[in-house]
Each structure stands twice: as structure tokens, then as C-alpha cells.
Design a protein around this motif. Structure first.
Motif, PDB file in Angstrom:
ATOM      1  N   GLU A   1       4.016   0.060   4.061  1.00  0.00           N
ATOM      2  CA  GLU A   1       2.864  -0.790   4.363  1.00  0.00           C
ATOM      3  C   GLU A   1       2.763  -1.878   3.312  1.00  0.00           C
ATOM      4  OE1 GLU A   1      -1.945  -0.552   4.841  1.00  0.00           O
ATOM      5  OE2 GLU A   1      -0.852   1.313   4.827  1.00  0.00           O
ATOM      6  N   PRO A   2       3.020  -3.122   3.648  1.00  0.00           N
ATOM      7  CA  PRO A   2       3.438  -3.633   4.949  1.00  0.00           C
ATOM      8  C   PRO A   2       4.856  -3.165   5.283  1.00  0.00           C
ATOM      9  CG  PRO A   2       3.514  -5.408   3.347  1.00  0.00           C
ATOM     10  CD  PRO A   2       2.941  -4.199   2.649  1.00  0.00           C
ATOM     11  N   LYS A   3       5.145  -3.018   6.550  1.00  0.00           N
ATOM     12  CA  LYS A   3       6.393  -2.432   7.037  1.00  0.00           C
ATOM     13  C   LYS A   3       7.570  -3.390   6.901  1.00  0.00           C
ATOM     14  CE  LYS A   3       8.793   0.692   9.273  1.00  0.00           C
ATOM     15  NZ  LYS A   3       9.454   1.624   8.398  1.00  0.00           N
TER      16      LYS A   3
ATOM     17  N   LYS B   1       0.814  -1.221   0.000  1.00  0.00           N
ATOM     18  CA  LYS B   1       0.000   0.000   0.000  1.00  0.00           C
ATOM     19  C   LYS B   1       0.850   1.274   0.000  1.00  0.00           C
ATOM     20  CE  LYS B   1      -3.649  -2.586   0.509  1.00  0.00           C
ATOM     21  NZ  LYS B   1      -4.239  -3.109  -0.686  1.00  0.00           N
ATOM     22  N   HIS B   2       2.120   1.153   0.412  1.00  0.00           N
ATOM     23  CA  HIS B   2       2.995   2.330   0.490  1.00  0.00           C
ATOM     24  C   HIS B   2       4.440   1.845   0.446  1.00  0.00           C
ATOM     25  CE1 HIS B   2       4.023   6.294   2.856  1.00  0.00           C
ATOM     26  NE2 HIS B   2       4.556   6.267   1.642  1.00  0.00           N
TER      27      HIS B   2
END
Length: 157
Positions: free
Chosen positions: A75-77, A53-54
Motif C-alpha cells: 500500500e500503495p500497490k 503504509k505497507h
């Protein structure tokens, strides 16, 4: 014949990784850093997966125009360091050539900028003209340091 253009590495802190690869190894930024928030069906999600997502990334280049692309997943980290065995499938290490063939100096620079030396310094031939050492970046990626290019080392045997 195919040629290597770049290698992608995942890191847990993009800003720290940029500083390390600039300071320790002399890579320079050629594009980015980028902050990407992919949308359903776009290229990033197609390549990295729908759960992404990021993401942040940057393209850097070595003196011979071969690049690295560093990724930090927000995201996910991305968490922690690379914990893998050399015999596990996948990329094992990145190999760089020390300026002026001085593997000791470059390895010490890696250490000084947050990485570490993880092997002895090894000669690759009887007259000790060629050397290597394994190091690790602050994110657990293994960096092999050669004194000369792969072609010089292995073509002159």
C-alpha cells in the motif's frame, strides 16, 4: 572512494522475485523477507514517503557480497512491470557476471526462470574474449550479463 553495497529494485511480487534472483542468478537471502507497516515519522516513511503504509522487502547477496534489496509495495500497490526507456533518468540496468564467463548459459537460465533475453550476444573486443547480453527479469528490470568483471574487461583494452 565509495563502494557499491547494494541496489534497490521494486518488483510486483516479492516471493516470485526472490525465487527468480535465487534460481536465475544465484543470489542468496541475507536478511528478511520483512513485512513492514510503517508509522508516521518512522524511517520507512521518511525514506519512502508518507503514502507508504505497507511494504515487503528482502536483502539478497551476490557471490562478491554486493547486494540487491527487493521491494514490493503493498500500500500503495506495486502494479505491472517497469516501463521505461534507457534514456530516461534513473537506474537503467543491473549488471552481473556469468559464472565461468558463459553469458549464453546464464541468459538461457534467466529465460528458463521467467525472464527473457532482449538483445543479441555481443563481443566486446576483437578476439571475442569478452561478451555481454541484455536480459530482463519478470518485472521489467534490465539485467546486463557480462562474461567478466568490469575491471577485467576495460583494464585489458
Amino acid at each position: 572512494m565509495a563502494a557499491i553495497t547494494h541496489i534497490g529494485l521494486t518488483v510486483s511480487d516479492l516471493n516470485a522475485a526472490i525465487n527468480f534472483y535465487k534460481e536465475a542468478l544465484g543470489f542468496r537471502i541475507i536478511a528478511g523477507p520483512f513485512d513492514i507497516k510503517p508509522e508516521a515519522g518512522d524511517m520507512t516513511q521518511d525514506l519512502q514517503g508518507d503514502q507508504v503504509k505497507h511494504i515487503r522487502n528482502v536483502h539478497m547477496s551476490a557471490a562478491n557480497q554486493v547486494g540487491i534489496e527487493l521491494f514490493e509495495f503493498i500500500e500503495p500497490k506495486t502494479i505491472g512491470k517497469t516501463e521505461r526507456n534507457p534514456w530516461d533518468p534513473g537506474m537503467f540496468h543491473l549488471c552481473v557476471v556469468a559464472e565461468d564467463g558463459d553469458v549464453h548459459r546464464l541468459a538461457k537460465k534467466v529465460e528458463k526462470t521467467g525472464g527473457k533475453i532482449i538483445s543479441q550476444f555481443w563481443p566486446l573486443n576483437e578476439d571475442s574474449k569478452y561478451y555481454l547480453v541484455y536480459c530482463q527479469d519478470p518485472f521489467g528490470n534490465i539485467i546486463e550479463v557480462y562474461s567478466h568483471s568490469t575491471e577485467q574487461i576495460f583494464a585489458n583494452r
